[in-house]
Design a protein around this motif. Structure first.
Motif, PDB file in Angstrom:
ATOM      1  N   LEU A  33       0.861  -1.143  -0.028  1.00 21.48           N
ATOM      2  CA  LEU A  33      -0.128   0.100   0.059  1.00 21.48           C
ATOM      3  C   LEU A  33       0.756   1.234   0.008  1.00 21.48           C
ATOM      4  CD1 LEU A  33      -2.659  -0.933   2.886  1.00 21.48           C
ATOM      5  CD2 LEU A  33      -2.982  -1.029   0.330  1.00 21.48           C
ATOM      6  N   SER A  84      -1.491   4.919   5.411  1.00 25.57           N
ATOM      7  CA  SER A  84      -2.058   4.361   4.250  1.00 25.57           C
ATOM      8  C   SER A  84      -3.413   3.826   4.757  1.00 25.57           C
ATOM      9  CB  SER A  84      -1.068   2.995   4.182  1.00 25.57           C
ATOM     10  OG  SER A  84      -1.055   2.273   5.134  1.00 25.57           O
ATOM     11  N   GLU A  87      -7.784  -1.466   0.702  1.00 23.05           N
ATOM     12  CA  GLU A  87      -8.370  -1.488  -0.201  1.00 23.05           C
ATOM     13  C   GLU A  87      -9.948  -1.160  -0.117  1.00 23.05           C
ATOM     14  OE1 GLU A  87      -8.315  -2.528  -4.499  1.00 23.05           O
ATOM     15  OE2 GLU A  87      -6.587  -2.247  -3.281  1.00 23.05           O
ATOM     16  N   LEU A  90      -9.797   2.619   0.295  1.00 20.89           N
ATOM     17  CA  LEU A  90      -9.524   3.430  -1.161  1.00 20.89           C
ATOM     18  C   LEU A  90     -10.692   3.237  -2.031  1.00 20.89           C
ATOM     19  CD1 LEU A  90      -6.026   1.920  -1.622  1.00 20.89           C
ATOM     20  CD2 LEU A  90      -6.400   4.128  -1.038  1.00 20.89           C
ATOM     21  N   GLN A  91     -11.436   2.076  -2.155  1.00 19.03           N
ATOM     22  CA  GLN A  91     -12.631   2.176  -3.113  1.00 19.03           C
ATOM     23  C   GLN A  91     -13.881   3.222  -2.726  1.00 19.03           C
ATOM     24  OE1 GLN A  91     -13.903  -2.028  -3.828  1.00 19.03           O
ATOM     25  NE2 GLN A  91     -11.845  -2.783  -4.059  1.00 19.03           N
ATOM     26  N   PHE A 140      -5.630  -0.056  -7.749  1.00 19.27           N
ATOM     27  CA  PHE A 140      -5.084   1.423  -7.729  1.00 19.27           C
ATOM     28  C   PHE A 140      -3.568   1.318  -7.770  1.00 19.27           C
ATOM     29  CE2 PHE A 140      -9.267   1.340  -5.362  1.00 19.27           C
ATOM     30  CZ  PHE A 140     -10.022   2.381  -6.051  1.00 19.27           C
ATOM     31  N   SER A 142       0.181   3.185  -7.353  1.00 19.05           N
ATOM     32  CA  SER A 142       0.592   3.896  -6.003  1.00 19.05           C
ATOM     33  C   SER A 142       0.232   5.626  -6.400  1.00 19.05           C
ATOM     34  CB  SER A 142       2.240   3.925  -6.130  1.00 19.05           C
ATOM     35  OG  SER A 142       2.657   2.603  -6.129  1.00 19.05           O
ATOM     36  N   GLN A 144      -2.493   6.792  -7.712  1.00 21.53           N
ATOM     37  CA  GLN A 144      -3.961   6.855  -7.314  1.00 21.53           C
ATOM     38  C   GLN A 144      -3.885   6.796  -5.959  1.00 21.53           C
ATOM     39  OE1 GLN A 144      -5.054   3.835 -10.322  1.00 21.53           O
ATOM     40  NE2 GLN A 144      -5.784   5.063 -11.663  1.00 21.53           N
ATOM     41  N   GLN A 145      -3.370   5.679  -5.181  1.00 21.93           N
ATOM     42  CA  GLN A 145      -3.598   5.610  -4.063  1.00 21.93           C
ATOM     43  C   GLN A 145      -2.887   6.700  -3.152  1.00 21.93           C
ATOM     44  OE1 GLN A 145      -1.993   1.857  -1.911  1.00 21.93           O
ATOM     45  NE2 GLN A 145      -1.927   1.032  -3.993  1.00 21.93           N
ATOM     46  N   LEU A 149      -5.369   9.349  -0.545  1.00 24.32           N
ATOM     47  CA  LEU A 149      -4.985   9.620   0.650  1.00 24.32           C
ATOM     48  C   LEU A 149      -4.938  11.219   0.897  1.00 24.32           C
ATOM     49  CD1 LEU A 149      -2.029   7.068   1.311  1.00 24.32           C
ATOM     50  CD2 LEU A 149      -4.459   7.316   2.643  1.00 24.32           C
TER      51      LEU A 149
END
Length: 255
Positions: A33, A84, A87, A90-91, A140, A142, A144-145, A149
């Protein structure tokens, strides 16, 4: 025994043989992540205040369903807080952001997936299975993550359930929430963490490979569209320099 039973038994035996010949794919480890790192000072003169600030921020981050890891380095007099998101988290936020992902595309004849050929469309969590995964292994990339965030930490949408690290009215124009915390000396600094495996792969296939083409799609996934577009132009510009180079060579020889 009737011919129907015999044929049915043969077809079952053939299907069992086919299944026996199929090699099961080994389970893949979950992709790493992406993280944002906050740096706190742990000077002896201000250690109580620094620890108080750090604990308050860590509590707010965890309350907003973010993954937090703390590391204290006594020799450097600094504490590092890695942030972090899972998943699922993040979604949820990508759906609110309308973050665009590429749809899966299958060849009509062979049924095989065609990578990097699907249309871009805003992400919807209930349709997560229809989107193409990044080359890093997760849904996603890196980049996009990290964008997700930043969106959470900036408290841009109340539905994202951000940590509210600082009141919006106290954030100066042009600053993000983290920028303001640095200016207010609540945190010493912050930065985005590299994905070590992805970085090393790009160094090998891009930095040290002078003969092959630039891995533009991988650059876009890791650094974002703006950086990728810059290197597309730079590569084209550099490759086109052979035209004036040849003209200049002929001029020098003719003299």
């Amino acid at each position: 025994m009737s011919s129907r039973h015999v044929s049915g038994r043969k077809s079952k035996e053939q299907s069992y043989r086919q299944l026996a010949n199929v090699e099961l794919e080994a389970p893949r480890p979950p992709p790493p992540l992406a993280s944002i790192c906050l740096v706190f000072e742990t000077e002896a003169s201000t250690i109580s205040a620094a620890n108080n600030h750090r604990q308050q921020i860590v509590d707010k981050l965890r309350a907003s369903d973010l993954l937090v890891t703390e590391n204290v380095l006594a020799d450097r007099k600094e504490a590092y807080v890695l942030i972090s998101a899972s998943e699922k988290r993040l979604q949820q936020v990508a759906d609110l952001m309308g973050l665009k992902l590429r749809l899966l595309l299958r060849d009509m004849d062979s049924g095989q997936l065609e990578k990097q050929e699907g249309a871009w469309t805003p992400f919807q969590q209930h349709l997560a299975g229809l989107y193409e995964h990044s080359s890093e292994g997760g849904l996603f990339s890196s980049n996009q993550q990290l964008r997700i965030l930043e969106y959470i930490l900036a408290d841009e949408d109340e539905r994202a359930m951000g940590p509210q690290l600082i009141a919006k009215e106290k954030v100066e124009l042009g600053n993000s929430a983290l920028d303001q915390l640095v200016k207010n000396k609540v945190i010493k600094n912050f930065f985005h963490m590299h994905n070590a495996l992805r970085r090393d792969d790009l160094v090998k296939r891009w930095v040290f490979d002078w003969t092959g083409r630039q891995p533009i799609e991988d650059i876009r996934e890791y650094f974002g569209e703006k950086i990728a577009l810059y290197f597309v132009w730079l590569g084209f510009y550099t490759s086109m320099l052979w035209i004036p180079a040849i003209c200049g060579t002929f001029l020098i020889i003719s003299q």
